[in-house]
Scaffold this active site. Sequence first.
Site, PDB file in Angstrom:
ATOM      1  N   SER A  25       0.844  -1.206   0.000  1.00 39.30           N
ATOM      2  CA  SER A  25       0.000   0.000   0.000  1.00 39.30           C
ATOM      3  C   SER A  25       0.877   1.251   0.000  1.00 39.30           C
ATOM      4  O   SER A  25       0.397   2.347  -0.295  1.00 39.30           O
ATOM      5  CB  SER A  25      -0.938   0.003   1.208  1.00 39.30           C
ATOM      6  OG  SER A  25      -0.225  -0.265   2.395  1.00 39.30           O
ATOM      7  N   GLU A  38      -0.034 -12.455  -1.824  1.00 47.52           N
ATOM      8  CA  GLU A  38      -1.470 -12.521  -2.065  1.00 47.52           C
ATOM      9  C   GLU A  38      -1.826 -13.792  -2.833  1.00 47.52           C
ATOM     10  O   GLU A  38      -1.063 -14.226  -3.701  1.00 47.52           O
ATOM     11  CB  GLU A  38      -1.925 -11.289  -2.850  1.00 47.52           C
ATOM     12  CG  GLU A  38      -1.769  -9.992  -2.065  1.00 47.52           C
ATOM     13  CD  GLU A  38      -2.286  -8.772  -2.809  1.00 47.52           C
ATOM     14  OE1 GLU A  38      -2.882  -8.925  -3.894  1.00 47.52           O
ATOM     15  OE2 GLU A  38      -2.104  -7.650  -2.287  1.00 47.52           O
ATOM     16  N   GLU A  58      -9.034  -9.792   3.604  1.00 47.49           N
ATOM     17  CA  GLU A  58      -9.383  -8.406   3.238  1.00 47.49           C
ATOM     18  C   GLU A  58     -10.696  -8.358   2.456  1.00 47.49           C
ATOM     19  O   GLU A  58     -10.907  -9.150   1.522  1.00 47.49           O
ATOM     20  CB  GLU A  58      -8.252  -7.788   2.389  1.00 47.49           C
ATOM     21  CG  GLU A  58      -8.582  -6.367   1.952  1.00 47.49           C
ATOM     22  CD  GLU A  58      -7.380  -5.583   1.420  1.00 47.49           C
ATOM     23  OE1 GLU A  58      -6.241  -6.084   1.471  1.00 47.49           O
ATOM     24  OE2 GLU A  58      -7.617  -4.447   0.964  1.00 47.49           O
TER      25      GLU A  58
END
Length: 296
Positions: A55, A125, A192
């Site tokens: 991020s 991920e 998430e």
Amino acid sequence: MSFTPIGEPRRKITAATIREKKFQRDPITCLTAYDYATARLIDEAGIDIVLVGDSLAMTMLGYENTLSVTVDEMLHHVRAVRRGTKDALLIADMPYGSYHATSEEAIHNAARFVKEGGAEAVKMEGGEKRVDVIRRVIDAEIPVAGHIGLTPQSVNMMGGYKVQGKTLNAIEQLMRDAVALDRAGVACIYLEGIPREVAAMITAEVETPTIGIGAGPECDGQVLVFHDLVNLTFGHSAKFVRHYGDAAALITQAVLTFKADVVSHQFPNDSESYHLPKDTRAALETVLHRKHALQR
Ligand code: KIV
């Protein structure tokens, strides 16, 4: 539940500590950090995990999404965070493209985060379709954090940042992803942008601690992006974000006041200025006086 006041020594948090916390139903805390000062404050406040999230592509570097950030850019921030982190578990995000081609490349890049960045784990991920690579990285002695649900590196495949796991098929896939990561032996699983009910089912099903962001309160822990926590973002905030402070307002106010003080000659004042020692000042005055006398 344990509580360590600021300033008191606490034990080093490891992947084992995080697992232990799940079994003791002791909520796990995690925040992102991208620089030395923030990492230090977060670590000293007793947060369990400091995550150098990709991020940072948006929060620190102003990119539109996480896809363009590179391993070298991430490493620059991981090293700074390492210097500010003592007790918290330090996890570094593997950026898009750094683990998608081959396991060899994934191990090579993960090892860079450990050797050059001082990370204690890396995050990747994806669930079932990444589990072989994840297993290979764990076999190379590098703890891995999983991340499933709304995975920002898949933004183009998802067609935007959309809550995942809303149909029975999607729930089933998420559950398979979580179980695959659990069996692979990941240190924790970030969940998430999924419905609370699905996150609760996953959390109850797996032995691995789950850490939620937009996944409801039943996860074993919670993470927020630091810039969201202190309102240092621009534009719309996601539904799950809670601002615990207003750094944007604080910084804007400080900058405007500095500007006004400089323009009106209020800054710096005499007490904020350095002065000559008395004898040097007297000697200087004598020299200047003589110089002026000669010029007359
Ligand atoms: O990059 C990041 O900050 C993250 C968290 C939101 C989990 O992956």
